[in-house]
Design an enzyme around this catalytic site. Structure first.
Site, PDB file in Angstrom:
ATOM      1  N   HIS A 223       0.820  -1.210   0.000  1.00  0.00           N
ATOM      2  CA  HIS A 223       0.000   0.000   0.000  1.00  0.00           C
ATOM      3  C   HIS A 223       0.855   1.262   0.000  1.00  0.00           C
ATOM      4  CE1 HIS A 223      -3.443   2.528   1.708  1.00  0.00           C
ATOM      5  NE2 HIS A 223      -3.942   1.970   0.630  1.00  0.00           N
ATOM      6  N   LYS A 225       3.274   4.360  -1.202  1.00  0.00           N
ATOM      7  CA  LYS A 225       3.337   5.261  -2.354  1.00  0.00           C
ATOM      8  C   LYS A 225       4.675   5.998  -2.272  1.00  0.00           C
ATOM      9  CE  LYS A 225      -1.286   5.159  -1.009  1.00  0.00           C
ATOM     10  NZ  LYS A 225      -1.648   3.875  -1.551  1.00  0.00           N
ATOM     11  N   ASP A 230      16.457  10.725  -8.740  1.00  0.00           N
ATOM     12  CA  ASP A 230      17.882  11.057  -8.596  1.00  0.00           C
ATOM     13  C   ASP A 230      18.350  11.037  -7.142  1.00  0.00           C
ATOM     14  OD1 ASP A 230      18.146  11.329 -11.313  1.00  0.00           O
ATOM     15  OD2 ASP A 230      17.939  13.512 -11.320  1.00  0.00           O
ATOM     16  N   HIS A 404      -9.495  10.877   0.880  1.00  0.00           N
ATOM     17  CA  HIS A 404      -8.615   9.706   0.931  1.00  0.00           C
ATOM     18  C   HIS A 404      -7.330  10.012   1.702  1.00  0.00           C
ATOM     19  CE1 HIS A 404      -5.962   6.548  -1.068  1.00  0.00           C
ATOM     20  NE2 HIS A 404      -7.014   5.834  -0.736  1.00  0.00           N
ATOM     21  N   LYS A 406      -4.566  10.576   4.581  1.00  0.00           N
ATOM     22  CA  LYS A 406      -4.199   9.868   5.806  1.00  0.00           C
ATOM     23  C   LYS A 406      -3.260  10.787   6.585  1.00  0.00           C
ATOM     24  CE  LYS A 406      -4.296   6.633   2.236  1.00  0.00           C
ATOM     25  NZ  LYS A 406      -5.615   6.140   2.310  1.00  0.00           N
ATOM     26  N   ASP A 411      -1.411  19.721  18.168  1.00  0.00           N
ATOM     27  CA  ASP A 411      -0.891  20.891  18.878  1.00  0.00           C
ATOM     28  C   ASP A 411      -0.016  21.812  18.043  1.00  0.00           C
ATOM     29  OD1 ASP A 411      -2.178  19.700  20.985  1.00  0.00           O
ATOM     30  OD2 ASP A 411      -0.359  19.035  22.004  1.00  0.00           O
TER      31      ASP A 411
END
Length: 486
Positions: A223, A225, A230, A404, A406, A411
């Site tokens: 899952h 990404k 470079d 979508h 996450k 604070d």
């Protein structure tokens, strides 16, 4: 001779129950998952065992993530050079946050060898069009290497645009490597990547799964990404490669997500994770000790203000590093803790952390979608949203398309952006990666984004949940029973 069908049925039930108990208890798992699988196996005799064959078996770990020590040695060496280059004796406001969050920093170093990266430049993206515009520009400018790892790499308009660009760069002599998840990239076959392979690039499904239909461990998905260009520019977050992530699918409409672009030594954490995943995936093209050269971890003179740790977790470890990070941040919050997640299916430890924070006077807010993309997951999310709302957590349903993102921010000091949802699957079953960030300005920016999203969201009070129909509540409760295996 007559057949006593009731006797046959009773024998089948007993045999099925014995097999179910043996099947579930032969591998170490938590109590919630044991009961969930017993429920499925006992009440769905044949279907349950088929589901278990695909979803329930554990992942073999003996072939995963080789050369971890060597990659870590490369990281340590390059980080020392980076510190000397940037003059890391100079203190920044973000260092004060690190001092306050020392126990969290130490925990990530202990559980995941997640080094503290200082003085990064980080940019936030909440829109797919602006994100991919920047990604395409960075890929076009690549000189040495392009490393890409995504749960979803679809064979659609943006997928083909990215692929064609990768083919072009491979023909120019740039090293191009792609890891994709065969389940998350449903419909994208090896044939899709053949032009890249013909041009000198490389692409493999995660853990080298040959076929979605023959993959008997579809429960364990990549899952993550990750984009590293470079060795100096990195991307991570919630977006995948597909048209729906640019708001091109009517089903979801506007796609609201959060991704970050990193320049600085924080990229080293993404690069190291990619190398480990590549070695676990590609059987014939290992990045071995002779190939792990400083070119993958180049020293940069770019100086920013953001401190961070790149933390990964997955079924190859029992520590659940990202979940532990979420709980740590929640328990550290003194004023507020605001969370965005498309799925809200927390385990008992996460539920307790959220309850304790809310009951301690911390302003706990959680934003989830107002529309489903997976029916059982969505109903389970509603169940836990109702429970938390009754205990003082403010639950918001996002109303402008599908959210979508996450993210977590506490604070105006510490925040997290990554691939891990607030659910069992991200905690225990998926391979995930998150950036835990120590910086006031970055955290304040995430806070402001959350406040903007509230303008198009609806607060779900306990009274509103109480007005739901008995049938809807039943679906939510039933879906909750399957939470550990969703």
């Amino acid at each position: 001779m007559t057949i006593d069908w009731s006797m046959v049925f009773n024998v089948i039930v007993v045999i099925n129950a014995i097999l179910a108990i043996f099947t579930v208890f032969r591998e170490k798992r938590d109590i919630a998952a044991i009961w969930a699988w017993l429920l499925v196996l006992v009440f769905l005799p044949l279907v349950g065992f088929i589901a278990y064959a695909f979803l329930g078996r554990k992942l073999p770990k003996n072939r995963l993530f080789k050369l971890h020590k060597h990659v870590q040695m490369q990281l340590d060496e390059r980080l020392n050079e980076q510190r000397k280059q940037l003059g890391h004796d100079e203190k920044t406001p973000a260092d004060e946050v690190v001092t306050e969050a020392k126990t969290a920093v130490d925990m990530f170093m202990t559980t995941d060898q997640a080094f503290l990266s200082r003085q990064n430049k980080v940019h936030i993206f909440t829109d797919g069009n602006s994100l991919f515009h920047k990604v395409i520009g960075d890929i076009e400018a690549a000189k040495k290497s392009i490393h890409i790892e995504f749960y979803t790499f679809y064979n659609d308009q943006i997928g083909n645009e990215i692929l064609n660009l990768l083919v072009k760069k491979a023909r120019e002599g740039v090293e191009v490597r792609v890891i994709y998840d065969s389940w998350g990239s449903m419909g994208t076959t090896r044939k899709f990547f053949q032009p890249l392979v013909d041009a000198g690039g490389k692409a493999f499904p995660f853990l080298n799964t040959r076929s979605v239909l023959l993959d008997f461990r579809i429960n364990f998905r990549d899952h993550r990404k990750i984009i590293v260009i470079d060795g100096t520019i990195g991307y991570t977050g919630g977006f995948n490669i597909g048209d729906q992530y640019l708001g091109r699918k009517k089903k979801f409409g506007n796609w609201r997500d959060t991704h970050i672009r990193i320049i600085g030594s924080g990229v080293f954490g993404l690069q190291a994770r990619f190398i480990l995943d590549w070695n676990a995936t590609s059987p014939r093209d290992q990045i071995d000790e002779d190939q792990v050269e400083p070119k993958y971890f180049p020293v940069t003179t770019t100086k920013g203000n953001v401190n961070m740790q790149i933390v990964s977790s997955g079924p190859d470890s029992d520590l659940q590093q990202i979940k532990m990070g979420y709980i740590k941040l929640i328990t550290m919050a003194k004023d507020y803790c605001w969370i965005q997640s498309p799925y809200l299916i927390p385990d008992d430890s996460m539920m307790d952390a959220l309850r304790i924070a809310a009951m301690s006077g911390v302003d706990v807010r959680i934003m989830v979608p107002s529309m489903p993309d997976h029916p059982f997951v969505y109903r389970a999310t509603q169940y836990y949203a109702r429970q938390l709302a009754e205990e003082g957590v403010k639950i918001y349903y996002y109303g402008d398309g599908f959210i979508h993102a996450k993210t977590m921010v506490i604070d105006d000091k510490i925040s997290s952006v990554g691939s891990a949802n607030l659910d069992y699957r991200s905690f225990k079953l998926n391979f995930e990666i998150n950036a835990f960030i120590y910086d006031q300005k970055f955290s304040a920016d995430l806070r402001d984004i959350f406040l903007n999203d509230i303008d198009v969201s609806e607060l779900q009070t306990p009274e509103k949940f109480e007005e739901q129909s008995l049938w809807l509540k039943f679906k939510q409760t039933f879906s909750r029973l399957l939470s550990p295996i969703l």
